[in-house]
Design an enzyme around this catalytic site. Structure first.
Site, PDB file in Angstrom:
ATOM      1  N   ASP A  37       0.817  -1.207   0.000  1.00  0.00           N
ATOM      2  CA  ASP A  37       0.000   0.000   0.000  1.00  0.00           C
ATOM      3  C   ASP A  37       0.852   1.258   0.000  1.00  0.00           C
ATOM      4  OD1 ASP A  37      -2.444  -1.176  -0.064  1.00  0.00           O
ATOM      5  OD2 ASP A  37      -2.942  -0.852   2.035  1.00  0.00           O
ATOM      6  N   LYS A  58      -3.380   3.069  -2.375  1.00  0.00           N
ATOM      7  CA  LYS A  58      -4.551   3.896  -2.635  1.00  0.00           C
ATOM      8  C   LYS A  58      -4.417   5.149  -1.789  1.00  0.00           C
ATOM      9  CE  LYS A  58      -7.647  -0.044  -3.433  1.00  0.00           C
ATOM     10  NZ  LYS A  58      -7.970   0.233  -4.823  1.00  0.00           N
ATOM     11  N   MET A 171     -11.070   7.853   6.871  1.00  0.00           N
ATOM     12  CA  MET A 171     -11.249   8.271   5.475  1.00  0.00           C
ATOM     13  C   MET A 171     -12.441   9.214   5.316  1.00  0.00           C
ATOM     14  SD  MET A 171     -10.620   4.474   3.827  1.00  0.00           S
ATOM     15  CE  MET A 171     -11.853   3.779   4.933  1.00  0.00           C
TER      16      MET A 171
END
Length: 492
Positions: A37, A58, A171
């Site tokens: 990641d 991401k 997030m």
């Protein structure tokens, strides 16, 4: 038939490399491939020295590899018989889409195992001194994603607002205002403590505190960038920040150089409290050598001159490839440019016959001019593009000299962005590569050079004041940063 491999979904934790579990680290050290990641500490990737590396990170607001492609990559690599580590920030099963990857692996018949990691839902608040639970204040905590909600608000916003425990939104920075307004509209008092925290390996660290009715405005004023964790509840008003203070707490240092060199910087800097990242990575690539090393066995006096630890390593690798026994080099004398190169040479069983007081080409050239006897030849084994001062000093004294490029250093930008307090340079080539690839450092960044040659190159590219290490060693750069921070604190 190809034997089917397997996949380990490993949580890397949140922050520095030493927050991974021992099991996760051992799997990295023994795997064949790593699919990793964004925001993974580069030190962890170094642990996978024998593995193929596949970035699949991401980041909010940036183009990312679709999850379906990641799933397909894991299946493909394992189908090729590889032991694969899927390295994920935090914990694989806490909004890390680890479950989706498991379903894809199961459907393909790929054996897998999950290795837990420290979730950002607890680690990032804790880094800012916020516990997600605390006796008499919060007996529970609830982790909610801000990514997949309509207008930033979960459908059960009313039930969340009624909870007495701590609410942790991951997030959700882009929907902070909607989340806060939704909770208040559902009955959560506007006076409820709230915080927005960015930490770990995020490019910028923030810890903004307020209340539910002020946190959105305060976060905008602070220009907080993702990723960030939103905390709502009574514990958000607590500040259990570490009281064990270190001299470089809060200092951000960006490094340039090879793994071997930056490791010498990263470890002590982190121990002193600094946050460390990489501006560019450097790869050592051997070059074709226009010299038959078997000639060194001849009974004629020669000086072998080495000017870096990388040069020493490449030189002895070439000797081995050429089948040269070290005992046959008894007619050669060895010169090292400085203590680090001298130490590297000693690790191969050769004690340097010459090492100047200062590790510069000019000083080594001067020392060689005084030491080389009539009839002796000097052979320089160095990096391509090395400073010419050493060779010119020898040629000026008409000393027979030949120079050979053992290797070249290839720099690659890491894409690391955001402010840094210091940017370190360990070579003139590093300076040139940085300015070619990245341009001038951001305002407020202080450059630190390892020595006068590197400093002279930096002066050719920038007129901004910089620092030069008192010793031409990695330790000298660390000391330079320490001294400057002490001076800055005294002046303030």
């Amino acid at each position: 038939m190809t034997k089917t491999g397997c996949v380990y979904l490993v949580g890397a934790g949140c922050g520095s490399a030493d927050l991974i579990t021992l099991r996760g680290l051992r799997l990295l050290q023994s795997c064949d491939a790593v699919v990793y990641d964004a925001l993974i500490d580069p030190e962890l990737l170094k642990a996978a020295s024998r593995a193929e590396l596949y970035p699949a990170g991401k980041r909010g607001g940036r183009q990312s590899m679709p999850q379906e492609e990641i799933n397909e990559m894991l299946v493909r690599l394992a189908s090729e018989g590889k032991r694969v580590v899927r390295l994920k920030g935090g914990d694989p099963y806490v909004f890390g889409r680890g479950g989706e990857e498991v379903l894809a692996l199961r459907a393909a018949g790929i054996p897998f195992e999950e290795v837990p990691g420290i979730s950002s839902s607890v680690a990032i608040p804790a880094e800012a001194g916020i516990p997600v639970t605390h006796r008499e204040l919060s007996r529970s905590f609830h982790v909610i994603t801000g990514h997949t909600t309509v207008a930033g608000m979960p459908e059960d916003i009313g039930a969340l607002a009624a909870l007495r425990g701590t609410l942790v939104f991951l997030m959700g920075l882009g929907a902070l205002e909607q989340i806060a307004d939704g909770l208040m509209a559902a009955g959560k008092p506007g006076s409820t403590p709230a915080a927005v925290v960015s930490g770990g390996n995020a490019p910028q660290h923030f810890a903004v505190r307020g209340t539910l009715d002020t946190i959105a405005a305060r976060t905008r004023e602070a220009s907080v960038q993702p990723p960030a964790v939103i905390v709502v509840g009574e514990t958000a008003a607590l500040d259990f920040s570490a009281t064990l203070k270190k001299p470089l707490d809060g200092v951000r240092v960006r490094l340039m150089g090879t793994d071997a060199f930056t490791e010498k910087l990263a470890v002590p800097l982190r121990e002193l409290g600094a946050s460390v990242s990489w501006a560019m990575t450097a790869e050592i690539r051997p070059l074709p050598l226009d010299f038959d090393l078997r000639q060194l066995r001849e009974e004629r006096p020669r000086w072998v001159v080495l000017t870096s630890g990388n040069g020493v390593r490449c030189f002895f690798e070439r000797l081995t490839e050429a089948g040269v026994d070290l005992r046959s080099l008894c007619h050669c004398k060895f010169a090292a440019i400085g203590p680090a190169t001298r130490k590297a040479l000693a690790q191969h069983g050769i004690l340097a016959d010459l090492c100047p007081g200062r590790a510069t080409g000019a000083d080594l050239g001067k020392a060689l001019c005084e030491a080389v006897a009539p009839g002796e030849e000097v052979l320089l084994f160095r990096a391509a593009g090395s400073d010419a001062a050493l060779r010119l000093a020898l040629e000026e004294k008409a000393i027979p000299t030949r120079e050979f490029a053992l290797y070249e250093t290839v720099f690659t930008p890491t894409g690391e962005t955001g402010p840094a307090d210091y940017l370190t340079f360990a070579s003139a080539g590093g300076v040139r590569s940085y300015f070619e690839a990245c341009g001038a450092p951001e305002p407020g960044t202080t450059c630190v050079c390892i020595g006068p040659v590197t400093a002279a190159e930096l002066q050719r590219h920038s007129d901004v004041p910089f620092l030069t290490a008192p010793e031409i060693l990695a330790e000298g750069i660390v000391q330079c940063i320490l001294d400057n921070e002490q001076k800055r604190k005294t002046e303030n």
